[in-house]
Structures are given as C-alpha cells and as structure tokens.
Write an enzyme that holds these catalytic residues in place. Sequence first.
Site, PDB file in Angstrom:
ATOM      1  N   GLN A 241      15.641  93.081  31.974  1.00 57.90           N
ATOM      2  CA  GLN A 241      16.942  93.939  31.906  1.00 57.90           C
ATOM      3  C   GLN A 241      18.111  92.942  32.117  1.00 57.90           C
ATOM      4  OE1 GLN A 241      17.307  97.018  30.333  1.00 57.90           O
ATOM      5  NE2 GLN A 241      19.330  96.365  30.236  1.00 57.90           N
TER       6      GLN A 241
ATOM      7  N   LYS B 119      13.869 103.618  28.881  1.00 58.56           N
ATOM      8  CA  LYS B 119      12.778 102.716  28.023  1.00 58.56           C
ATOM      9  C   LYS B 119      11.451 103.053  28.657  1.00 58.56           C
ATOM     10  CE  LYS B 119      15.946  99.059  27.019  1.00 58.56           C
ATOM     11  NZ  LYS B 119      16.566  97.573  27.616  1.00 58.56           N
TER      12      LYS B 119
ATOM     13  N   ASP C 134      12.093  91.784  23.077  1.00 57.20           N
ATOM     14  CA  ASP C 134      13.444  91.687  22.640  1.00 57.20           C
ATOM     15  C   ASP C 134      13.715  90.595  21.442  1.00 57.20           C
ATOM     16  OD1 ASP C 134      15.178  93.322  23.742  1.00 57.20           O
ATOM     17  OD2 ASP C 134      15.410  92.228  25.456  1.00 57.20           O
TER      18      ASP C 134
END
Length: 300
Positions: free
Chosen positions: A98, A54, A121
């Site tokens: 994460q 990422k 997200d």
Amino acid sequence: MAATLIKGAEVAAQIRAELKQEVDELKAKHNLTPGLVTILVGEDPASVSYVTAKQKTSHELGFYSVQDNQPPDITEEALLKLLDKYNNDPKIHGILVQLPLPKHIDSNKVLYAINPDKDVDAFHPVNVGRILIGNYAFLPCTPAGCQELIVRAYGDPKGKECVVVGRSNIVGKPMVAIMIQKRQGANATVTCVHTGTPKDKMIEHCRRADILVVAAGVPKYVQADWVKEGACVIDVGVNRIGVSEKTGKAILAGDVDFDAVKEKASFITPVPGGVGPMTITMLMKNTVMAAKLNAGLIKI
Ligand code: NAP
C-alpha cells in the site's frame, strides 16, 4: 437528452460475481486458491481503510488472504526481505504494497523488488513493458477498470476515436497502452493530450472523441463544448473541492463539468460512484490471473 450514468458499483458487483464463480471453479477443478497479501507500513488512516476494503473483498471471493502490518519505522532492508519471503511463498500469487510508504523508504526500490508475476498493481517496469508489447496477464487497476466500464456500457471500442487527457504512469499512459492493443475490448484510434498540448488543439482533439477518458486532476476541467454529441465520457478525476457543512465530509468533483457534459454525452461516469468502485475489483481480477499464471493455466 441526458446521458446514461455508468454506475461503477453495479459493474464492479457484476465482475465480482463472475470472479467468485471462477474462484470456485479453480478450487474445485485445479485445487487452486488465489492468494493475496496486502502489506501496510504504518497507520495512515486512508491507507488502513484501503487495505481493509481490499482484504474484505478478497475474503468475500474466497481468496487466501494475508494482511501484513508493519511498523512505520521498518527499515527498507527489512521490507525488501519481507517481499522476498512473499515472492517465494507458493500460496501467495499477488503482492500489494500500500502506497504511500514513509519517506525513509524508496518506493520504486520496493515496488521493483516484487516478482513481476505477483505484481498485481502492474507497476513493475517488466509489466509496463509487457503491456506495451501486448503480451501480459494483468493491467494496472484504474485504467483496466475504465476499459471494463467502456466495454460493458458503451460497447466495442474497435475503430473508435479515443482521446485520453493526462499521461501519468498510473492512469493516462497505461490507458493509452490498453486502448491501442490489437485485442477485443480495445483496437481504438488513440490520442493522448496533456500540458504540452496547446489548449485550442486539446479542445479540438477532445471534440473528435467517441470515447473520452479524463485523468488530469483538475476539477470540472472538461467543458460541454469540448465533447462530441453522443460520446462516452469516463471521468477518472477525484478532486476535493470543499467540505460539506452538513456531514463534515469532503465534497468531491471529477475532472469533467458533469452537469453540463451529461446533456451532451451518451454515457458518463459520475464522481463519486463511477471509476472509483472498479479499482479494488480489478485488483481481485489481477490476483486470479496471477494465480492462473503461476499454475500454468495461462501463459504470457
Ligand atoms: P497526475 O499524476 O497528477 O497526472 C495528471 C496528468 O494530467 C499529467 O499527465 C498532466 O500533464 C495532465 N494534466 C494536468 N493538468 C492538465 C491540463 N490542464 N490539461 C491537460 N493535461 C493536464 O494524476 P493521476 O494520478 O493520473 O490522476 C488523475 C486524476 O485521477 C486525479 O484527480 C486522481 O485523484 C484521480 N485518480 C482516480 C483514481 C480512481 O480510482 N478513481 C485512481 C487514480 C487517480 P503533465 O504530464 O504534462 O504534467
């Protein structure tokens, strides 16, 4: 005739090139640099490799990127305080924690503490609600990636029969919410099947699908005789079905019996190499949208 393969890496590269151009324009015209922080708790090897990928992509796109590594024993309170810091940091537009988090931390409490406008997200209940209402800036990355693959390979889903197998909060349900939107790239007639659907009925529904999205987590589940001739089949599943003797690496299979279904479908995503490569790219797209939202360049 064998289906055309939808190659996720190629579509992802195309979207990243479009994003790079958009980022360059945002910098030049609006003095706006999208900012993304990825927060990693502990050193789980899979998580380390995800955040590294990422960060690499966000650097390539010219983002302001922060990698924040925290020890595995960080307290929930300290993690919430850290989120508060990034929620109030004007250079940060997207915050990604994460997962999975260590057991002593309540993941929902952490995810729900992210400012919804920075929740790239799109897991925060506010964003889930916004998506259902149809008034949103960004979408959960995996189903958003599926939508991009459908639109770019198969075409406009408007008026098509779309069947989604699976109803998880991260794939199945948001996929349904995306495809029923009265918007370009959606506007399909959507059916969702799951373990509550009797198997014979599920097969009947699948057979009607012009677009079949499968996210059940069951290897090679969808058979060729469940698939309509010429359908577009998006296989989200990633299942480890063994280990290669040659390489020692995991052998992966999707949720679709690929070899047989590819003879029936017109478009199909392979596993690996289909949906997987899209996810990080959609996170980058969300970060650009979050930056534009923050700067008032778009409204929701
Ligand atoms: P999940 O949380 O386990 O949900 C699976 C869903 O499928 C559930 O709604 C379940 O129904 C349904 N289901 C399970 N067995 C079924 C069956 N036999 N018939 C009909 N429905 C069935 O999984 P997920 O997170 O959605 O992920 C699904 C798959 O996609 C997994 O293989 C995962 O690894 C993969 N995935 C890939 C990506 C990517 O980037 N490529 C991202 C996320 C997930 P119930 O609700 O009734 O239990």
